[in-house]
Design a protein around this motif. Sequence first.
Motif, PDB file in Angstrom:
ATOM      1  N   ALA A 169       0.834  -1.213   0.000  1.00 17.61           N
ATOM      2  CA  ALA A 169       0.000   0.000   0.000  1.00 17.61           C
ATOM      3  C   ALA A 169       0.864   1.256   0.000  1.00 17.61           C
ATOM      4  O   ALA A 169       0.478   2.293  -0.569  1.00 17.61           O
ATOM      5  CB  ALA A 169      -0.926  -0.008   1.212  1.00 17.61           C
ATOM      6  N   GLY A 170       2.021   1.175   0.620  1.00 15.13           N
ATOM      7  CA  GLY A 170       2.931   2.319   0.642  1.00 15.13           C
ATOM      8  C   GLY A 170       3.677   2.523  -0.656  1.00 15.13           C
ATOM      9  O   GLY A 170       4.381   3.522  -0.818  1.00 15.13           O
ATOM     10  N   LYS A 171       3.520   1.586  -1.597  1.00 16.78           N
ATOM     11  CA  LYS A 171       4.233   1.669  -2.871  1.00 16.78           C
ATOM     12  C   LYS A 171       3.328   2.083  -4.027  1.00 16.78           C
ATOM     13  O   LYS A 171       3.816   2.301  -5.139  1.00 16.78           O
ATOM     14  CB  LYS A 171       4.846   0.302  -3.212  1.00 16.78           C
ATOM     15  N   THR A 172       2.037   2.161  -3.791  1.00 17.87           N
ATOM     16  CA  THR A 172       1.095   2.396  -4.879  1.00 17.87           C
ATOM     17  C   THR A 172       0.475   3.784  -4.805  1.00 17.87           C
ATOM     18  O   THR A 172       0.447   4.421  -3.753  1.00 17.87           O
ATOM     19  CB  THR A 172      -0.030   1.348  -4.862  1.00 17.87           C
ATOM     20  N   VAL A 173      -0.054   4.212  -5.937  1.00 19.58           N
ATOM     21  CA  VAL A 173      -0.718   5.527  -6.029  1.00 19.58           C
ATOM     22  C   VAL A 173      -2.221   5.345  -6.192  1.00 19.58           C
ATOM     23  O   VAL A 173      -3.014   5.861  -5.415  1.00 19.58           O
ATOM     24  CB  VAL A 173      -0.155   6.345  -7.211  1.00 19.58           C
ATOM     25  N   ASP A 174      -2.634   4.590  -7.214  1.00 15.74           N
ATOM     26  CA  ASP A 174      -4.054   4.389  -7.487  1.00 15.74           C
ATOM     27  C   ASP A 174      -4.627   3.227  -6.673  1.00 15.74           C
ATOM     28  O   ASP A 174      -3.907   2.347  -6.226  1.00 15.74           O
ATOM     29  CB  ASP A 174      -4.270   4.094  -8.971  1.00 15.74           C
ATOM     30  N   GLU A 175      -5.949   3.252  -6.520  1.00 12.95           N
ATOM     31  CA  GLU A 175      -6.664   2.145  -5.910  1.00 12.95           C
ATOM     32  C   GLU A 175      -7.720   1.646  -6.881  1.00 12.95           C
ATOM     33  O   GLU A 175      -8.305   2.427  -7.636  1.00 12.95           O
ATOM     34  CB  GLU A 175      -7.330   2.568  -4.595  1.00 12.95           C
ATOM     35  N   ILE A 176      -7.941   0.361  -6.851  1.00 11.53           N
ATOM     36  CA  ILE A 176      -9.009  -0.243  -7.654  1.00 11.53           C
ATOM     37  C   ILE A 176     -10.073  -0.757  -6.701  1.00 11.53           C
ATOM     38  O   ILE A 176      -9.768  -1.433  -5.722  1.00 11.53           O
ATOM     39  CB  ILE A 176      -8.474  -1.395  -8.519  1.00 11.53           C
TER      40      ILE A 176
END
Length: 409
Positions: A169-176
């Motif tokens: 979660a700390g590595k991502t920008v978008d959420e699906i």
Amino acid sequence: MNAEIIGIGSELLLGQIVNTDAQFISEQLSTLGIDVFWHTVVGDNRKRIMEALRLAADRSDIIITTGGLGPTMDDLSKETMAEFLGMELEIHEPSLNRIQSYFTTMGREMTDNNKKQALFPKEAIVLKNDNGTAPGAIIEKNDRIHIILPGPPSELQPMFVNEVKPYLAGKTVDEIYSRVLRIFGVGESSVEAKIKDLLQKQSNPTIAPLAGAGEVKMRITAKAASRQEAEKMIVPVQKDIESRLGNAVYGYDDDPMEMIVIKSLREKEMYLALAESCTGGHVTDLITNIPGASDVLLESCVTYSNEAKVKRLGVSEDTLKKYGAVSSQTAYEMAEGIRKISGADIGAAITGIAGPGGATRQKPVGLIYLSLSSYGGTETKELHLSGNRLRIKEAAALHLLNWLRLSLE
């Protein structure tokens, strides 16, 4: 970011177990906005595992392996990953201590080969395993994330949720975010015809019809900077689909039909009693799988024989002789009988021919009669289902639950 999941284990290739790990991880990654483009399965062979890792490294940002972390010689996942990354393995003392404690708690002696489960590259983030002896690991190298997980779902799932998911979660920008509409009584082709224009112009959110066991699921997926934003994007699409399909949409996400029925009965403060013949208690099983079913289900009776229908439910012998056990008249009397005997608000009954034997030209396999009885009267329905014995039983149970659902709206 995109990910590849590599399931390691010859038992997967032999069909001895189903690769549910890949399904679970893919669902979890989708909520983080991480795309999964590849699922790979490889046997317990160092050379082939190495080839799978090389191929994944050419096309994926995140490589996740599952399985092959046991104590035996054919458990090669960690060793092959270390070789692939050019790293040495060393004993991770906290893991070794946890493994030793696990065996002590179980009252068993730890053998020397279990020590290999505590071997990790010193660069690894070691993931503790609270449900077994095989820790996992996260290793970052060459601008790529490598994640090593145990195979058993009871170990993998909590490890992923509690340790891997927060890390990613700390590595991502978008959420699906996805919302699944559950549909019954309308076939997949009919559903597609009703929303064909939406499918043709979809972009973000996307829409995917999925045929299931006796029902259709419609997955609406949106990708956005936050879950809240993705949820908002889904709402108008969901409302449009629901307006076209009407009450065929019975629930959402992981809520099965029986949960919806129990919720409706509880809200209306009504009690249910069941009389089953051809389904052999399957409707009752589905309902009692839901916590709180005792709030609404008074009793259930499996009256498989004619004698039981007469003795337990008060079905007339004349009815059975004249119309047979598989008839609307018998279903009618079964529903009325269980309602009156139990004192329930609704009596529901089912009788039919699940096959493969017991059929005639007049009464073929798949002929099912349902009945609902309440203080307002008793009704029956006739169904003609297809498939093998288990499929007919499952479909018949769902049809009865769906009729209950609609009657409670």
